[in-house]
Design an enzyme around this catalytic site. Structure first.
Site, PDB file in Angstrom:
ATOM      1  N   CYS A 138     -13.347   6.400  -2.753  1.00 14.40           N
ATOM      2  CA  CYS A 138     -14.281   6.929  -3.768  1.00 14.40           C
ATOM      3  C   CYS A 138     -14.851   5.843  -4.683  1.00 14.40           C
ATOM      4  O   CYS A 138     -15.729   6.120  -5.495  1.00 14.40           O
ATOM      5  CB  CYS A 138     -13.610   8.023  -4.606  1.00 14.40           C
ATOM      6  SG  CYS A 138     -12.409   7.401  -5.805  1.00 14.40           S
ATOM      7  N   CYS A 159      -2.116  -5.161 -10.933  1.00 13.51           N
ATOM      8  CA  CYS A 159      -1.983  -4.639 -12.288  1.00 13.51           C
ATOM      9  C   CYS A 159      -2.881  -3.403 -12.390  1.00 13.51           C
ATOM     10  O   CYS A 159      -4.105  -3.531 -12.478  1.00 13.51           O
ATOM     11  CB  CYS A 159      -2.421  -5.722 -13.269  1.00 13.51           C
ATOM     12  SG  CYS A 159      -2.171  -5.285 -14.979  1.00 13.51           S
TER      13      CYS A 159
END
Ligand code: FE
Length: 172
Positions: A138, A159
């Site tokens: 997406c 991260c």
């Protein structure tokens, strides 16, 4: 004298041509970068309005606006259950709990992604080059990957904003 002038004129013309060429080549480079950005297409495509309706404010801010959540703010930060972290936007499996480690940064961290489901890009948002990562299905922004992760495994530190993830526990 005439000869000298014509030599000067000749040099000027050469300089002008060189500057002109540089301008053109820079424009070409920028055009190529923009084209590359536009060629990345996703299986799941929704309007901004649809994303707004489906996502919470923080999910929308992170996934669709490439925002960053406050460190320590995610409920998933200290989650140690076995399972899969999926995209909060489209449900694609992105990270396994087996890849999770405590980086001490305040953001959920993983030493690798589920291959093929995460795509990478480069950004200069805070003044230096970083590798951005997003959902390959997406396009939702997830976070960044750095090379200061655990050396005993991959050395990577993905991260990731917890707001970009939903946790699906393993079936027991
Ligand atoms: Fe997604």
């Amino acid at each position: 004298m005439t000869r000298l002038l014509s030599l000067k004129t000749y040099i000027c013309i050469l300089l002008l041509m060189a500057v002109g060429c540089k301008g053109v080549s820079q424009e070409k480079e920028e055009a190529t970068v923009n084209e590359e950005e536009q060629t990345e297409t996703f299986q799941v495509v929704k309007s901004e309005e649809e994303w707004h309706k489906e996502l919470t404010d923080i999910q929308y801010y992170v996934l669709r606006k490439a925002g960053t959540e406050n460190p320590g703010s995610s409920d998933l930060l200290n989650n140690k259950m076995a399972g899969t972290y999926v995209c909060a936007g489209c449900g694609t499996a992105l990270f396994s709990s087996a890849y999770k480690f405590d980086s001490g940064t305040g953001w959920p961290s993983f030493d690798r992604e589920i291959e093929g489901n995460v795509a990478f890009d480069v950004d200069y948002k805070i003044g230096y080059k970083r590798t951005e990562e997003h959902c390959a299905v997406c396009g939702g922004h997830l976070g960044h990957v750095f090379d200061d992760g655990p050396r005993e495994t991959t050395g990577q530190r993905h991260c990731i904003n917890g707001a970009a993830l939903r946790f699906v526990p393993s079936e027991q």
